[in-house]
Design a protein around this motif. Structure first.
Motif, PDB file in Angstrom:
ATOM      1  N   GLN A 175       0.828  -1.212   0.000  1.00  0.00           N
ATOM      2  CA  GLN A 175       0.000   0.000   0.000  1.00  0.00           C
ATOM      3  C   GLN A 175       0.861   1.261   0.000  1.00  0.00           C
ATOM      4  O   GLN A 175       0.551   2.228  -0.711  1.00  0.00           O
ATOM      5  N   GLN A 176       1.948   1.246   0.776  1.00  0.00           N
ATOM      6  CA  GLN A 176       2.854   2.409   0.807  1.00  0.00           C
ATOM      7  C   GLN A 176       3.494   2.630  -0.565  1.00  0.00           C
ATOM      8  O   GLN A 176       3.636   3.771  -1.016  1.00  0.00           O
ATOM      9  N   MET A 177       3.875   1.543  -1.219  1.00  0.00           N
ATOM     10  CA  MET A 177       4.479   1.655  -2.541  1.00  0.00           C
ATOM     11  C   MET A 177       3.470   2.228  -3.540  1.00  0.00           C
ATOM     12  O   MET A 177       3.801   3.118  -4.328  1.00  0.00           O
ATOM     13  N   LYS A 178       2.240   1.734  -3.496  1.00  0.00           N
ATOM     14  CA  LYS A 178       1.205   2.240  -4.413  1.00  0.00           C
ATOM     15  C   LYS A 178       0.882   3.702  -4.141  1.00  0.00           C
ATOM     16  O   LYS A 178       0.675   4.484  -5.072  1.00  0.00           O
ATOM     17  N   ALA A 179       0.862   4.084  -2.863  1.00  0.00           N
ATOM     18  CA  ALA A 179       0.589   5.481  -2.512  1.00  0.00           C
ATOM     19  C   ALA A 179       1.704   6.392  -3.031  1.00  0.00           C
ATOM     20  O   ALA A 179       1.433   7.485  -3.554  1.00  0.00           O
ATOM     21  N   ALA A 180       2.954   5.951  -2.918  1.00  0.00           N
ATOM     22  CA  ALA A 180       4.081   6.742  -3.429  1.00  0.00           C
ATOM     23  C   ALA A 180       3.981   6.879  -4.948  1.00  0.00           C
ATOM     24  O   ALA A 180       4.199   7.970  -5.494  1.00  0.00           O
ATOM     25  N   GLU A 181       3.632   5.795  -5.635  1.00  0.00           N
ATOM     26  CA  GLU A 181       3.478   5.847  -7.087  1.00  0.00           C
ATOM     27  C   GLU A 181       2.343   6.797  -7.483  1.00  0.00           C
ATOM     28  O   GLU A 181       2.457   7.536  -8.457  1.00  0.00           O
ATOM     29  N   LYS A 182       1.272   6.775  -6.720  1.00  0.00           N
ATOM     30  CA  LYS A 182       0.129   7.644  -7.008  1.00  0.00           C
ATOM     31  C   LYS A 182       0.539   9.119  -6.870  1.00  0.00           C
ATOM     32  O   LYS A 182       0.175   9.947  -7.702  1.00  0.00           O
ATOM     33  N   ARG A 183       1.322   9.438  -5.832  1.00  0.00           N
ATOM     34  CA  ARG A 183       1.819  10.814  -5.661  1.00  0.00           C
ATOM     35  C   ARG A 183       2.716  11.209  -6.833  1.00  0.00           C
ATOM     36  O   ARG A 183       2.621  12.324  -7.353  1.00  0.00           O
ATOM     37  N   GLU A 184       3.575  10.278  -7.242  1.00  0.00           N
ATOM     38  CA  GLU A 184       4.464  10.564  -8.367  1.00  0.00           C
ATOM     39  C   GLU A 184       3.681  10.798  -9.654  1.00  0.00           C
ATOM     40  O   GLU A 184       3.995  11.722 -10.410  1.00  0.00           O
ATOM     41  N   GLN A 185       2.675   9.984  -9.896  1.00  0.00           N
ATOM     42  CA  GLN A 185       1.858  10.153 -11.099  1.00  0.00           C
ATOM     43  C   GLN A 185       1.161  11.510 -11.085  1.00  0.00           C
ATOM     44  O   GLN A 185       1.094  12.184 -12.112  1.00  0.00           O
ATOM     45  N   ALA A 186       0.664  11.918  -9.922  1.00  0.00           N
ATOM     46  CA  ALA A 186      -0.010  13.216  -9.805  1.00  0.00           C
ATOM     47  C   ALA A 186       0.969  14.367 -10.056  1.00  0.00           C
ATOM     48  O   ALA A 186       0.606  15.380 -10.656  1.00  0.00           O
ATOM     49  N   ASP A 187       2.215  14.206  -9.605  1.00  0.00           N
ATOM     50  CA  ASP A 187       3.240  15.239  -9.781  1.00  0.00           C
ATOM     51  C   ASP A 187       3.957  15.132 -11.122  1.00  0.00           C
ATOM     52  O   ASP A 187       4.745  16.012 -11.473  1.00  0.00           O
ATOM     53  N   HIS A 188       3.758  14.029 -11.839  1.00  0.00           N
ATOM     54  CA  HIS A 188       4.465  13.738 -13.094  1.00  0.00           C
ATOM     55  C   HIS A 188       5.978  13.732 -12.886  1.00  0.00           C
ATOM     56  O   HIS A 188       6.738  14.100 -13.773  1.00  0.00           O
ATOM     57  N   ALA A 189       6.409  13.356 -11.688  1.00  0.00           N
ATOM     58  CA  ALA A 189       7.845  13.310 -11.364  1.00  0.00           C
ATOM     59  C   ALA A 189       8.105  12.199 -10.361  1.00  0.00           C
ATOM     60  O   ALA A 189       7.297  11.963  -9.459  1.00  0.00           O
ATOM     61  N   SER A 234      13.670   9.351  -5.720  1.00  0.00           N
ATOM     62  CA  SER A 234      14.174   8.271  -4.872  1.00  0.00           C
ATOM     63  C   SER A 234      13.932   8.587  -3.402  1.00  0.00           C
ATOM     64  O   SER A 234      13.693   7.695  -2.602  1.00  0.00           O
ATOM     65  N   ALA A 235      13.950   9.852  -3.042  1.00  0.00           N
ATOM     66  CA  ALA A 235      13.676  10.242  -1.649  1.00  0.00           C
ATOM     67  C   ALA A 235      12.242   9.890  -1.264  1.00  0.00           C
ATOM     68  O   ALA A 235      11.978   9.462  -0.141  1.00  0.00           O
ATOM     69  N   GLY A 236      11.321  10.030  -2.202  1.00  0.00           N
ATOM     70  CA  GLY A 236       9.921   9.693  -1.940  1.00  0.00           C
ATOM     71  C   GLY A 236       9.674   8.201  -1.850  1.00  0.00           C
ATOM     72  O   GLY A 236       8.634   7.754  -1.377  1.00  0.00           O
ATOM     73  N   ARG A 237      10.643   7.423  -2.287  1.00  0.00           N
ATOM     74  CA  ARG A 237      10.512   5.962  -2.262  1.00  0.00           C
ATOM     75  C   ARG A 237      11.364   5.323  -1.168  1.00  0.00           C
ATOM     76  O   ARG A 237      11.385   4.121  -1.032  1.00  0.00           O
ATOM     77  N   ASP A 238      12.092   6.127  -0.432  1.00  0.00           N
ATOM     78  CA  ASP A 238      12.991   5.549   0.568  1.00  0.00           C
ATOM     79  C   ASP A 238      12.890   6.295   1.896  1.00  0.00           C
ATOM     80  O   ASP A 238      13.884   6.486   2.579  1.00  0.00           O
ATOM     81  N   GLY A 239      11.685   6.689   2.255  1.00  0.00           N
ATOM     82  CA  GLY A 239      11.485   7.402   3.506  1.00  0.00           C
ATOM     83  C   GLY A 239      11.535   6.474   4.707  1.00  0.00           C
ATOM     84  O   GLY A 239      11.692   5.257   4.587  1.00  0.00           O
ATOM     85  N   LYS A 240      11.372   7.083   5.870  1.00  0.00           N
ATOM     86  CA  LYS A 240      11.422   6.330   7.127  1.00  0.00           C
ATOM     87  C   LYS A 240      10.387   5.222   7.184  1.00  0.00           C
ATOM     88  O   LYS A 240      10.653   4.136   7.694  1.00  0.00           O
ATOM     89  N   GLU A 241       9.187   5.499   6.664  1.00  0.00           N
ATOM     90  CA  GLU A 241       8.129   4.486   6.732  1.00  0.00           C
ATOM     91  C   GLU A 241       8.511   3.218   5.975  1.00  0.00           C
ATOM     92  O   GLU A 241       8.224   2.110   6.412  1.00  0.00           O
ATOM     93  N   PHE A 242       9.207   3.385   4.832  1.00  0.00           N
ATOM     94  CA  PHE A 242       9.651   2.216   4.069  1.00  0.00           C
ATOM     95  C   PHE A 242      10.738   1.465   4.832  1.00  0.00           C
ATOM     96  O   PHE A 242      10.726   0.240   4.886  1.00  0.00           O
ATOM     97  N   GLN A 243      11.669   2.195   5.393  1.00  0.00           N
ATOM     98  CA  GLN A 243      12.749   1.555   6.147  1.00  0.00           C
ATOM     99  C   GLN A 243      12.201   0.793   7.347  1.00  0.00           C
ATOM    100  O   GLN A 243      12.630  -0.333   7.627  1.00  0.00           O
ATOM    101  N   LEU A 261       7.331  -0.928 -12.321  1.00  0.00           N
ATOM    102  CA  LEU A 261       8.122  -0.198 -11.329  1.00  0.00           C
ATOM    103  C   LEU A 261       7.654   1.240 -11.107  1.00  0.00           C
ATOM    104  O   LEU A 261       8.269   1.981 -10.350  1.00  0.00           O
ATOM    105  N   GLY A 262       6.586   1.637 -11.785  1.00  0.00           N
ATOM    106  CA  GLY A 262       5.921   2.893 -11.467  1.00  0.00           C
ATOM    107  C   GLY A 262       6.606   4.165 -11.907  1.00  0.00           C
ATOM    108  O   GLY A 262       6.317   5.220 -11.360  1.00  0.00           O
ATOM    109  N   VAL A 263       7.502   4.125 -12.878  1.00  0.00           N
ATOM    110  CA  VAL A 263       8.130   5.364 -13.338  1.00  0.00           C
ATOM    111  C   VAL A 263       7.680   5.750 -14.738  1.00  0.00           C
ATOM    112  O   VAL A 263       8.242   6.650 -15.348  1.00  0.00           O
TER     113      VAL A 263
END
Length: 195
Positions: free
Chosen positions: A19-33, A36-45, A134-136
């Motif tokens: 779910q965290q991965m999908k949420a990050a991808e959704k944010r990226e799609q909305a921003d069109h950008a 790596s920082a958005g994919r490697d935050g504390k919650e993922f670690q 891979l969501g990019v």
């Protein structure tokens, strides 16, 4: 805790990571950008560490009691998800490096074989991103295109080349075309330079 409780916790942690991965991808799609920082935050670690701990508990519990096929299967699925997450987290860095090497300011320093090699690698990378989801990539008018790289993560490119028969490094910022020269041997490499 019993094995069944550990399996439930491991399954829940896997679902949370997905779910965290999908949420990050959704944010990226909305921003069109992508970032790596958005994919490697504390919650993922934290989720990855929790999953690794739970996998170790399940393995230990499963080996102490009778072998559990469901435990083995859940551990394998969890490990696959962790491996996928690791690749997913590194994808924006690879994309940024390849796009930096494709930039016209960088391409001006390369010979035709190097340009072809970079383009081949870029296209192969995009195909693999599509295959592995891979969501990019995003829908474009005539198909798929890569998301933009977060401007704070665009790399500076280091080209080791020859200038007037002398080996030297050239550091290019593809965004503004600036370069700085210093002496080095011949090869091409993209390096990360966080701003």
């Amino acid at each position: 805790q019993g094995l069944q409780q550990q399996l439930l916790q491991l399954k829940a942690a896997c679902e949370e990571l997905e779910q965290q991965m999908k949420a990050a991808e959704k944010r990226e799609q909305a921003d069109h950008a992508t970032s790596s920082a958005g994919r490697d935050g504390k919650e993922f670690q934290q989720l990855r560490a929790e999953m690794e701990d739970l996998m170790a508990l399940v393995r230990r519990s499963s080996s102490m009691s009778e072998k559990s096929a469901s435990a083995d299967l859940q551990v394998k699925r969890s490990q696959c998800l962790l491996d996928r997450c690791e690749v997913w987290q590194k994808t924006p860095d690879v994309l940024a490096s390849l796009e930096a090497l494709r930039h016209k300011e960088v391409q001006a320093w390369l010979d035709e074989d190097q340009k072809r090699s970079i383009e081949f690698s870029y296209q192969a990378f995009l195909r693999r991103c599509k295959e592995l989801d891979l969501g990019v990539l995003e829908e474009a008018g005539d198909g798929l295109s890569a998301l933009h790289i977060d401007p704070s993560e665009e790399p500076t490119v280091r080209l080791d080349t020859y200038w007037d028969s002398l080996p030297q490094s050239v550091w290019l910022d593809p965004n503004d075309g600036t370069s700085v020269r210093s002496e080095r041997p011949n090869y091409v490499r993209a390096t990360r330079d966080r701003k």
